[in-house]
Write a protein that holds these residues in place. Sequence first.
Motif: not given
Length: 410
Positions: A202-216
């Motif tokens: 939906v939002a493109g590759l910018w979604a990757l860092p946003v959704f990575s933080v909680p799992l990190l």
Amino acid sequence: MRGTAAALTAAGLGHTLWTGVTEPGTALAFATLVTVGELARRDHPAEDRRPAPLGSAGALAYALLGQDAGHPTHHGVLQIVAVVVAAALAGSVPHIARGHGPALDHVARRVLAVAFAAACFQPLHGSGRLEHGVGQGPYLVLFLLLLLGLTALCDAVLAAALAGARTGWPYGPLLRDELRAQLGIGPAICATGAVMALGVAVAGLWALPVFSVPLLLTQLSFHRIAAVRTTYRQTITSLARATEIAGCTAPGHSRRVAALSCAVGRELGLSERELTVLEYAALMHDIGQLSLVDPVPDGATAELPPDEARRIAGLGGEVARQTGVPAEVAVIVERQADPYREQPVAARIVRAVNAYDDLAGASRHPGGSLAALERLRLGTGHDYQPEVVESLARVLARGGRGRVVPVPPG
């Protein structure tokens, strides 16, 4: 299975080098995510079934990626395998330089699990049958979650099979432990992989860092928990060494008994939690000797009169309770000298393995291990459970010693 993973890796790398990388920007973004996940993993992956959760989630997200900001993607299964393997290797370089490279079993599992997820998703998406069948709404989310559940099951089956081939332990208990391990950080990995794939669609590759933080952040929390558990085990190991330092037992006796007890417990199908309790109890099984005015000769309690052995075991249970170990550990230490029909399973194991190590010592029993086993078999009417003795014999025949008990420095 390692051969299958190697063949898939070679095919993926060869195909990608020959045809070129499809959508290189997307491939680079996910490769970076997997690399960062590998860089953030623990240096000792053998102690953790999920050493790189962020890398695993990124690999699954790339395998389940169907669109990028509303535009269909066209990378195939072989490119997914190639990108994931190349990124994982790049992220492992610093660990390899420190002498802690990734375990081959972890690498094989990663390749096969990602290939399974990609093979189930990409052909359906590329042919349009997935969109025609489930659309782009909540049914797609349910489909992804179902596929990730099957991937987790596949990973557990592979892990149990690899561990069974490596150790010779029974497959059933290994599979049960792997399935239980999936309930730890596994759901977070699967959920993050699905959310990443849907977010990028939906939002493109910018979604990757946003959704990575909680799992990190979750990964860092798991690392701290693992560090606490390691420190706790080292503390118990150091406490168990007190009997050796005081001259009550032979050097290395408690660690040998603990390692061999865990191997026998594996053979009998104990769970991971039961094995941990068994390990702690085996390490501390001789702690009661510190309360004796006159030490037992050579620390060998196997040939003591039953009343004396039970008295020492009772003293050990009291000492164990004062150290703050779980109550089950103190009970096992306390009841290790009882007749086996009155003992919990872990106490039966500790008693038999302790007797074997006492009797197999060259200074006490010239016949060695065979004669010691024969002595144990003669005592199966009252002292030692026959199933435990035969499991011990099978472990010794394979040359097994169970899990490695960490030894604190100094």
